[in-house]
Design a protein around this motif. Structure first.
Motif, PDB file in Angstrom:
ATOM      1  N   ASP A  59       0.833  -1.206   0.000  1.00  0.00           N
ATOM      2  CA  ASP A  59       0.000   0.000   0.000  1.00  0.00           C
ATOM      3  C   ASP A  59       0.868   1.257   0.000  1.00  0.00           C
ATOM      4  O   ASP A  59       0.582   2.231  -0.697  1.00  0.00           O
ATOM      5  CB  ASP A  59      -0.922   0.030   1.225  1.00  0.00           C
ATOM      6  N   GLU A  60       1.936   1.232   0.805  1.00  0.00           N
ATOM      7  CA  GLU A  60       2.839   2.379   0.865  1.00  0.00           C
ATOM      8  C   GLU A  60       3.466   2.660  -0.508  1.00  0.00           C
ATOM      9  O   GLU A  60       3.543   3.807  -0.944  1.00  0.00           O
ATOM     10  CB  GLU A  60       3.938   2.120   1.897  1.00  0.00           C
ATOM     11  N   ASN A  61       3.904   1.603  -1.190  1.00  0.00           N
ATOM     12  CA  ASN A  61       4.510   1.792  -2.516  1.00  0.00           C
ATOM     13  C   ASN A  61       3.519   2.353  -3.524  1.00  0.00           C
ATOM     14  O   ASN A  61       3.851   3.242  -4.312  1.00  0.00           O
ATOM     15  CB  ASN A  61       5.089   0.473  -3.036  1.00  0.00           C
ATOM     16  N   VAL A  62       2.295   1.854  -3.498  1.00  0.00           N
ATOM     17  CA  VAL A  62       1.271   2.345  -4.427  1.00  0.00           C
ATOM     18  C   VAL A  62       0.931   3.798  -4.104  1.00  0.00           C
ATOM     19  O   VAL A  62       0.839   4.645  -5.005  1.00  0.00           O
ATOM     20  CB  VAL A  62       0.009   1.449  -4.395  1.00  0.00           C
ATOM     21  N   ALA A 121      -2.217   3.131   3.508  1.00  0.00           N
ATOM     22  CA  ALA A 121      -1.184   4.173   3.440  1.00  0.00           C
ATOM     23  C   ALA A 121      -1.702   5.445   2.772  1.00  0.00           C
ATOM     24  O   ALA A 121      -2.414   5.389   1.770  1.00  0.00           O
ATOM     25  CB  ALA A 121       0.011   3.660   2.651  1.00  0.00           C
ATOM     26  N   GLN A 122      -1.313   6.570   3.352  1.00  0.00           N
ATOM     27  CA  GLN A 122      -1.652   7.856   2.747  1.00  0.00           C
ATOM     28  C   GLN A 122      -0.487   8.833   2.938  1.00  0.00           C
ATOM     29  O   GLN A 122      -0.050   9.091   4.053  1.00  0.00           O
ATOM     30  CB  GLN A 122      -2.904   8.456   3.373  1.00  0.00           C
ATOM     31  N   ALA A 142      14.889   7.619   2.467  1.00  0.00           N
ATOM     32  CA  ALA A 142      15.681   8.214   3.546  1.00  0.00           C
ATOM     33  C   ALA A 142      14.862   8.331   4.834  1.00  0.00           C
ATOM     34  O   ALA A 142      15.372   8.082   5.931  1.00  0.00           O
ATOM     35  CB  ALA A 142      16.205   9.583   3.123  1.00  0.00           C
ATOM     36  N   ALA A 143      13.589   8.682   4.710  1.00  0.00           N
ATOM     37  CA  ALA A 143      12.733   8.767   5.898  1.00  0.00           C
ATOM     38  C   ALA A 143      12.510   7.382   6.495  1.00  0.00           C
ATOM     39  O   ALA A 143      12.518   7.214   7.718  1.00  0.00           O
ATOM     40  CB  ALA A 143      11.402   9.425   5.540  1.00  0.00           C
ATOM     41  N   ARG A 144      12.323   6.376   5.651  1.00  0.00           N
ATOM     42  CA  ARG A 144      12.121   5.013   6.129  1.00  0.00           C
ATOM     43  C   ARG A 144      13.396   4.442   6.753  1.00  0.00           C
ATOM     44  O   ARG A 144      13.336   3.558   7.595  1.00  0.00           O
ATOM     45  CB  ARG A 144      11.626   4.099   5.006  1.00  0.00           C
ATOM     46  N   ALA A 145      14.550   4.943   6.365  1.00  0.00           N
ATOM     47  CA  ALA A 145      15.793   4.505   7.001  1.00  0.00           C
ATOM     48  C   ALA A 145      15.823   4.952   8.461  1.00  0.00           C
ATOM     49  O   ALA A 145      16.382   4.280   9.318  1.00  0.00           O
ATOM     50  CB  ALA A 145      16.997   5.060   6.252  1.00  0.00           C
ATOM     51  N   VAL A 190       9.600  20.485   0.574  1.00  0.00           N
ATOM     52  CA  VAL A 190       8.262  19.885   0.663  1.00  0.00           C
ATOM     53  C   VAL A 190       8.192  19.048   1.930  1.00  0.00           C
ATOM     54  O   VAL A 190       9.063  18.204   2.165  1.00  0.00           O
ATOM     55  CB  VAL A 190       7.965  19.004  -0.568  1.00  0.00           C
ATOM     56  N   THR A 191       7.172  19.262   2.756  1.00  0.00           N
ATOM     57  CA  THR A 191       6.959  18.382   3.908  1.00  0.00           C
ATOM     58  C   THR A 191       5.992  17.279   3.505  1.00  0.00           C
ATOM     59  O   THR A 191       5.153  17.469   2.614  1.00  0.00           O
ATOM     60  CB  THR A 191       6.357  19.136   5.119  1.00  0.00           C
ATOM     61  N   PHE A 192       6.140  16.130   4.151  1.00  0.00           N
ATOM     62  CA  PHE A 192       5.177  15.062   3.892  1.00  0.00           C
ATOM     63  C   PHE A 192       4.944  14.253   5.152  1.00  0.00           C
ATOM     64  O   PHE A 192       5.770  14.207   6.052  1.00  0.00           O
ATOM     65  CB  PHE A 192       5.638  14.156   2.741  1.00  0.00           C
ATOM     66  N   THR A 193       3.757  13.678   5.191  1.00  0.00           N
ATOM     67  CA  THR A 193       3.436  12.700   6.232  1.00  0.00           C
ATOM     68  C   THR A 193       2.985  11.426   5.554  1.00  0.00           C
ATOM     69  O   THR A 193       2.412  11.443   4.467  1.00  0.00           O
ATOM     70  CB  THR A 193       2.292  13.190   7.172  1.00  0.00           C
ATOM     71  N   LEU A 194       3.291  10.335   6.192  1.00  0.00           N
ATOM     72  CA  LEU A 194       2.776   9.020   5.796  1.00  0.00           C
ATOM     73  C   LEU A 194       2.027   8.503   7.002  1.00  0.00           C
ATOM     74  O   LEU A 194       2.581   8.424   8.103  1.00  0.00           O
ATOM     75  CB  LEU A 194       3.911   8.069   5.426  1.00  0.00           C
TER      76      LEU A 194
END
Length: 161
Positions: free
Chosen positions: A72-75, A105-106, A131-134, A154-158
């Motif tokens: 889901d995260e990849n998609v 995932a969003q 990099a964030a997942r690391a 750019v900021t992002f949230t997952l």
């Protein structure tokens, strides 16, 4: 009537058996986290890909126990900007914000600078997520991609929607 010594011996014997009981085979114990073998495979995949730590700043692990399915995260990752999968190499349309969602995932992206628009490239975006997942291998995260907007970052949230 049982003697005190016999009662203590029985309690110790019982507690020893209880303490020695194995954990369920489908889980592995890491510090403070129970991890399924399927997730260990995901971690192996992530570990085998190149990571550019400079791609992100201010990475925060929001909830490491939040369940986000890897597929889901990849998609969702490739669903930002109306879709940047395949041959599309950049976010089109210069949106003020964008969301990519799939199942559990969003991703939500916003430019840091007021009035800026998102023009992140597919390669830069993928580097940011890696990099964030690391830093935060499980659960929900918040981070800032270096660049990716008409001006600034750019900021992002997952998260799990």
């Amino acid at each position: 009537m049982l003697s005190t010594t016999l009662v203590l011996q029985l309690l110790l014997a019982i507690s020893g058996v209880t303490l020695a009981a194995p954990k369920p085979a489908e889980y592995h114990m890491f510090p403070r986290v129970m991890v399924r073998p399927a997730h260990l495979e995901v971690l192996k995949i992530r570990a085998s890909t190149a990571v550019n730590p400079a791609a992100v700043t201010e990475t925060t692990c929001l909830d490491s126990f939040k369940k986000i399915v890897f597929h889901d995260e990849n998609v969702a990752e490739l669903s930002i900007c109306g879709g940047i999968a395949g041959s599309i190499t950049k976010c089109g349309g210069a949106p003020a914000s964008t969301t990519g969602t799939s199942g559990s995932a969003q991703f939500v992206l916003n430019p840091v600078d007021t009035g800026a628009t998102i023009n992140i490239s597919k390669g830069r975006w993928e580097q940011c997520v890696r990099a964030a997942r690391a830093v935060c291998p499980t659960g929900s995260i918040k981070a800032t991609c270096a660049g990716g907007a008409s001006t600034g970052d750019v900021t992002f949230t997952l998260d799990n929607p």
